[in-house]
Design a protein around this motif. Structure first.
Motif, PDB file in Angstrom:
ATOM      1  N   LEU A  84       0.821  -1.212   0.000  1.00 18.20           N
ATOM      2  CA  LEU A  84       0.000   0.000   0.000  1.00 18.20           C
ATOM      3  C   LEU A  84       0.857   1.266   0.000  1.00 18.20           C
ATOM      4  CD1 LEU A  84      -2.773  -1.053   2.567  1.00 18.20           C
ATOM      5  CD2 LEU A  84      -3.035  -0.794   0.087  1.00 18.20           C
ATOM      6  N   LEU A  85       1.914   1.249   0.809  1.00 15.45           N
ATOM      7  CA  LEU A  85       2.810   2.417   0.860  1.00 15.45           C
ATOM      8  C   LEU A  85       3.551   2.604  -0.465  1.00 15.45           C
ATOM      9  CD1 LEU A  85       4.238   2.023   4.478  1.00 15.45           C
ATOM     10  CD2 LEU A  85       2.797   3.891   3.645  1.00 15.45           C
ATOM     11  N   ALA A  86       3.943   1.493  -1.092  1.00 16.31           N
ATOM     12  CA  ALA A  86       4.608   1.588  -2.399  1.00 16.31           C
ATOM     13  C   ALA A  86       3.664   2.195  -3.430  1.00 16.31           C
ATOM     14  CB  ALA A  86       5.069   0.204  -2.851  1.00 16.31           C
ATOM     15  N   ARG A  87       2.388   1.803  -3.374  1.00 22.58           N
ATOM     16  CA  ARG A  87       1.396   2.357  -4.300  1.00 22.58           C
ATOM     17  C   ARG A  87       1.189   3.853  -4.032  1.00 22.58           C
ATOM     18  NH1 ARG A  87      -1.763   0.212  -7.936  1.00 22.58           N
ATOM     19  NH2 ARG A  87      -3.788   1.129  -8.462  1.00 22.58           N
ATOM     20  N   LEU A  88       1.136   4.231  -2.760  1.00 26.11           N
ATOM     21  CA  LEU A  88       1.038   5.651  -2.425  1.00 26.11           C
ATOM     22  C   LEU A  88       2.240   6.432  -2.955  1.00 26.11           C
ATOM     23  CD1 LEU A  88      -0.275   5.875   1.263  1.00 26.11           C
ATOM     24  CD2 LEU A  88      -1.353   6.838  -0.790  1.00 26.11           C
ATOM     25  N   GLY A  89       3.425   5.825  -2.798  1.00 24.71           N
ATOM     26  CA  GLY A  89       4.636   6.472  -3.294  1.00 24.71           C
ATOM     27  C   GLY A  89       4.601   6.677  -4.793  1.00 24.71           C
ATOM     28  N   ASP A  90       4.125   5.660  -5.540  1.00 29.12           N
ATOM     29  CA  ASP A  90       4.052   5.765  -6.996  1.00 29.12           C
ATOM     30  C   ASP A  90       3.017   6.791  -7.442  1.00 29.12           C
ATOM     31  OD1 ASP A  90       6.033   3.909  -7.359  1.00 29.12           O
ATOM     32  OD2 ASP A  90       4.676   2.209  -7.614  1.00 29.12           O
ATOM     33  N   ARG A  91       2.056   7.095  -6.572  1.00 36.27           N
ATOM     34  CA  ARG A  91       1.025   8.076  -6.911  1.00 36.27           C
ATOM     35  C   ARG A  91       1.419   9.495  -6.498  1.00 36.27           C
ATOM     36  NH1 ARG A  91      -5.028   5.563  -6.184  1.00 36.27           N
ATOM     37  NH2 ARG A  91      -4.774   3.875  -7.699  1.00 36.27           N
ATOM     38  N   GLY A  92       2.652   9.662  -6.053  1.00 35.25           N
ATOM     39  CA  GLY A  92       3.151  11.001  -5.758  1.00 35.25           C
ATOM     40  C   GLY A  92       3.482  11.268  -4.306  1.00 35.25           C
ATOM     41  N   TRP A  93       3.036  10.374  -3.393  1.00 36.54           N
ATOM     42  CA  TRP A  93       3.347  10.553  -1.962  1.00 36.54           C
ATOM     43  C   TRP A  93       4.691   9.870  -1.655  1.00 36.54           C
ATOM     44  CZ3 TRP A  93      -0.301  13.030   1.333  1.00 36.54           C
ATOM     45  CH2 TRP A  93      -1.497  13.357   0.707  1.00 36.54           C
ATOM     46  N   ARG A  94       5.743  10.426  -2.204  1.00 37.92           N
ATOM     47  CA  ARG A  94       7.056   9.765  -2.147  1.00 37.92           C
ATOM     48  C   ARG A  94       7.599   9.633  -0.723  1.00 37.92           C
ATOM     49  NH1 ARG A  94       7.777   6.588  -6.352  1.00 37.92           N
ATOM     50  NH2 ARG A  94       7.613   7.668  -8.357  1.00 37.92           N
ATOM     51  N   ARG A  95       7.185  10.525   0.161  1.00 39.26           N
ATOM     52  CA  ARG A  95       7.713  10.464   1.528  1.00 39.26           C
ATOM     53  C   ARG A  95       6.964   9.466   2.409  1.00 39.26           C
ATOM     54  NH1 ARG A  95       8.630  16.622   3.491  1.00 39.26           N
ATOM     55  NH2 ARG A  95       6.595  16.891   2.514  1.00 39.26           N
ATOM     56  N   ALA A  96       5.799   9.010   1.961  1.00 43.65           N
ATOM     57  CA  ALA A  96       5.002   8.082   2.776  1.00 43.65           C
ATOM     58  C   ALA A  96       5.758   6.796   3.112  1.00 43.65           C
ATOM     59  CB  ALA A  96       3.682   7.764   2.070  1.00 43.65           C
ATOM     60  N   PRO A  97       6.448   6.135   2.138  1.00 45.23           N
ATOM     61  CA  PRO A  97       7.183   4.918   2.481  1.00 45.23           C
ATOM     62  C   PRO A  97       8.401   5.160   3.386  1.00 45.23           C
ATOM     63  CG  PRO A  97       6.764   5.037   0.115  1.00 45.23           C
ATOM     64  CD  PRO A  97       6.453   6.378   0.689  1.00 45.23           C
ATOM     65  N   ILE A  98       8.713   6.425   3.648  1.00 43.48           N
ATOM     66  CA  ILE A  98       9.806   6.753   4.570  1.00 43.48           C
ATOM     67  C   ILE A  98       9.235   7.121   5.942  1.00 43.48           C
ATOM     68  CG2 ILE A  98      11.800   8.240   4.980  1.00 43.48           C
ATOM     69  CD1 ILE A  98      12.160   6.577   2.517  1.00 43.48           C
ATOM     70  N   VAL A  99       8.256   8.027   5.952  1.00 43.72           N
ATOM     71  CA  VAL A  99       7.731   8.570   7.207  1.00 43.72           C
ATOM     72  C   VAL A  99       6.993   7.509   8.017  1.00 43.72           C
ATOM     73  CG1 VAL A  99       6.137  10.246   8.209  1.00 43.72           C
ATOM     74  CG2 VAL A  99       7.589  10.909   6.278  1.00 43.72           C
ATOM     75  N   VAL A 100       6.098   6.749   7.370  1.00 44.27           N
ATOM     76  CA  VAL A 100       5.281   5.773   8.110  1.00 44.27           C
ATOM     77  C   VAL A 100       6.148   4.678   8.745  1.00 44.27           C
ATOM     78  CG1 VAL A 100       3.386   4.127   7.951  1.00 44.27           C
ATOM     79  CG2 VAL A 100       3.264   6.286   6.691  1.00 44.27           C
ATOM     80  N   PRO A 101       7.066   4.033   8.007  1.00 46.81           N
ATOM     81  CA  PRO A 101       7.920   3.033   8.668  1.00 46.81           C
ATOM     82  C   PRO A 101       8.778   3.605   9.793  1.00 46.81           C
ATOM     83  CG  PRO A 101       8.030   2.767   6.292  1.00 46.81           C
ATOM     84  CD  PRO A 101       7.298   4.046   6.547  1.00 46.81           C
ATOM     85  N   LEU A 102       9.254   4.838   9.628  1.00 48.92           N
ATOM     86  CA  LEU A 102      10.073   5.432  10.691  1.00 48.92           C
ATOM     87  C   LEU A 102       9.272   5.604  11.975  1.00 48.92           C
ATOM     88  CD1 LEU A 102      12.227   8.118   8.818  1.00 48.92           C
ATOM     89  CD2 LEU A 102      13.020   6.004   9.891  1.00 48.92           C
ATOM     90  N   SER A 103       7.974   5.867  11.857  1.00 43.06           N
ATOM     91  CA  SER A 103       7.140   5.943  13.060  1.00 43.06           C
ATOM     92  C   SER A 103       7.048   4.565  13.723  1.00 43.06           C
ATOM     93  CB  SER A 103       5.746   6.464  12.711  1.00 43.06           C
ATOM     94  OG  SER A 103       5.074   5.570  11.843  1.00 43.06           O
ATOM     95  N   GLY A 104       7.006   3.499  12.913  1.00 39.38           N
ATOM     96  CA  GLY A 104       7.006   2.146  13.462  1.00 39.38           C
ATOM     97  C   GLY A 104       8.310   1.803  14.143  1.00 39.38           C
ATOM     98  N   TYR A 105       9.419   2.233  13.537  1.00 40.37           N
ATOM     99  CA  TYR A 105      10.729   2.045  14.173  1.00 40.37           C
ATOM    100  C   TYR A 105      10.746   2.691  15.557  1.00 40.37           C
ATOM    101  CZ  TYR A 105      13.428   0.235  10.157  1.00 40.37           C
ATOM    102  OH  TYR A 105      13.942  -0.541   9.147  1.00 40.37           O
ATOM    103  N   ALA A 140       9.075  -1.705   3.606  1.00 40.88           N
ATOM    104  CA  ALA A 140       8.622  -0.485   2.938  1.00 40.88           C
ATOM    105  C   ALA A 140       9.693   0.596   2.957  1.00 40.88           C
ATOM    106  CB  ALA A 140       7.354   0.038   3.612  1.00 40.88           C
ATOM    107  N   TYR A 141      10.434   0.658   4.084  1.00 37.53           N
ATOM    108  CA  TYR A 141      11.409   1.741   4.265  1.00 37.53           C
ATOM    109  C   TYR A 141      12.547   1.667   3.249  1.00 37.53           C
ATOM    110  CZ  TYR A 141      15.405   4.159   6.376  1.00 37.53           C
ATOM    111  OH  TYR A 141      16.510   4.948   6.589  1.00 37.53           O
ATOM    112  N   TRP A 142      13.138   0.473   3.086  1.00 38.75           N
ATOM    113  CA  TRP A 142      14.319   0.376   2.215  1.00 38.75           C
ATOM    114  C   TRP A 142      13.985   0.644   0.746  1.00 38.75           C
ATOM    115  CZ3 TRP A 142      19.084   1.187   3.120  1.00 38.75           C
ATOM    116  CH2 TRP A 142      20.068   0.776   2.228  1.00 38.75           C
ATOM    117  N   PRO A 143      12.896   0.047   0.186  1.00 43.64           N
ATOM    118  CA  PRO A 143      12.522   0.425  -1.179  1.00 43.64           C
ATOM    119  C   PRO A 143      12.209   1.920  -1.308  1.00 43.64           C
ATOM    120  CG  PRO A 143      11.406  -1.604  -0.561  1.00 43.64           C
ATOM    121  CD  PRO A 143      12.051  -1.071   0.679  1.00 43.64           C
TER     122      PRO A 143
END
Length: 445
Positions: A84-105, A140-143
């Motif tokens: 889901l995060l990868a799909r969001l990233g491809d739709r223009g939310w490029r920071r989503a696959p970075i920000v969301v996993p970092l909150s999990g970390y 999600a974070y590394w991709p």
């Protein structure tokens, strides 16, 4: 005039992905050492009366059972969130696959800190692993990191940028691991060992999260390059195919998938058991030694990076993969017979190029499919590796527990065998590639 230019350059660097990568990896290496020591301490009094195990074997069984469940949760729960995060990233939310996993970390690091401070049961970390997975985790974070690095560079500079990211990741891991053991021994008031280490880890992850929200800039470089340059056969001697093919080479794709799953299973299973193996006699590592051992693992990022730089000039990608696999197979086989700390580092020194195979397999895989199918192919490989974890994580754990009394290092021998088996499909790809290049030359003529 010089000072404003330096400030502007520093601000430009701060807006890139690299500072986030360094902060996150520093925090993660501190957390890894803390988790190993907390698991060891809480499993010290584990007993299994019905099995008649010794106290040390009971501790080993409890630790390996914890890691089996913990790693299975981390392997499985990120799959859908990462997609889901990868799909969001491809739709223009490029920071989503970075920000969301970092909150999990950040949440998982805080959870372990609470376990240490309030003497909570270790099972709390299973809940933390679920939260970590639902945030997308490393899957999600590394991709996401690689995507930002990729779109922010030109095609000619892309491989250099990717290697720089890997180098920074390894260097940060090395520094963090070396410091982690010493920080673990520090403690504040009556809170005990590990509180300062985990506090620093949580703060580093908080900084990386804030950085990704406030400062991170998504910069996209145009992909268009002169057509003549895109057709130049640079590194033609070192690649299976210079240009992306019109169709999918299903045979090579299947062979590369098989090699990746076999090698990923060998590495994943061995590394999981290694964290438990170093805690038992005759090694019986303390926190400082655990940190140094993790640093030796991070050093492999640097040596593998240098190996790619050196070997790529004279050998093909297939040979690069085989060199990396042979490096891991020999080192992990020697690990089977380790009985002293110096022997551990000797075994690790044989793993100098063990991180070369997987990135190179992904590179080869991308050359076997059209550009329009590259993303889904690489994602499918990642999912295949995740599902393989369902088999190898419990299998390696149970085999280790069954062989504790007669040959604790048997799982490492098994890992070496899996690696050798993984070399077979890669060798077949190597045998197929010269014929293909020759055929293409005849067609071109």
């Amino acid at each position: 005039m010089v000072l404003p230019n330096l400030c502007q350059a520093a601000f430009t660097v701060l807006r890139q992905i690299e500072p986030i990568l360094v902060l996150e990896q520093l925090g993660s290496t501190l957390f890894d050492t803390a988790l190993q020591m907390v698991v060891k301490d809480q499993c010290a009094n584990a007993t299994y009366p019905e099995t008649h195990l010794s106290r040390e074997d009971s501790q080993q069984k409890a630790m390996s059972d914890f890691y089996m469940t913990y790693n299975l949760i981390i392997q499985l729960t990120p799959i859908l969130p990462a997609l889901l995060l990868a799909r969001l990233g491809d739709r223009g939310w490029r920071r989503a696959p970075i920000v969301v996993p970092l909150s999990g970390y950040l949440l998982s690091r805080i959870a372990l800190l609470l376990v240490v401070i309030f003497r909570l049961p270790l099972e709390v970390m299973f809940g933390a692993a679920v939260l970590f997975g639902l945030s997308g985790g490393f899957c999600a974070y590394w991709p996401g990191v690689m995507t930002l690095a990729s779109i922010g560079s030109t095609e000619t500079d892309r491989s250099k940028v990717m290697m720089r990211v890997e180098l920074l990741y390894g260097a940060a891991g090395l520094v963090g691991s070396l410091a982690s053991g010493h920080l673990f021994l520090l403690y504040g008031s009556s809170l005990g060992h590990g509180t300062i280490l985990l506090t620093v880890s949580a703060l580093l992850h908080l900084l990386s999260l804030i950085h990704s929200i406030v400062l991170l800039q998504v910069k996209q470089v145009s992909k268009k390059e002169p057509e003549e340059n895109s057709q130049l056969p640079s590194h033609a001697s070192s690649n299976v195919a210079v240009e992306a093919p019109a169709g999918i080479n299903m045979v090579n794709v299947a062979l590369l998938f098989a090699a990746a799953v076999l090698y990923g299973s060998a590495v994943g299973g061995a590394v999981e058991i290694l964290a438990v193996f170093v805690m038992k006699q005759p090694l019986s590592w303390n926190a400082t030694q655990v940190g140094y051992g993790n640093a030796a693992g991070s050093m492999i990022f640097l040596t593998s990076f240098l190996g790619v730089i050196v070997f790529r000039r004279c050998v093909s990608d297939v040979m690069l993969i085989l060199i990396g696999m042979l490096s891991f197979a020999s080192g992990i086989y020697f690990m089977s017979f380790v009985t002293a700390t110096y022997m551990f580092y000797l075994a690790r020194s044989l793993n100098l190029f063990a991180l070369i195979p997987m990135p190179t397999i992904r590179s080869l895989l991308s050359q076997q499919v059209p550009a329009s199918s590259c993303g889904i192919t690489l994602t499918s490989l990642q999912l295949a590796l995740k599902f393989a974890g369902l088999a190898y994580i419990p299998a390696f754990t149970k085999i280790y527990q069954r062989t504790l009394d007669w040959f604790p290092g048997f799982v490492f021998t098994l890992s070496s065998i899996f690696t050798v088996l993984g070399m077979i499909p890669i060798s077949i790809v190597g045998c197929r590639s010269p014929q293909r290049r020759q055929y293409e030359r005849i067609q071109g003529d």
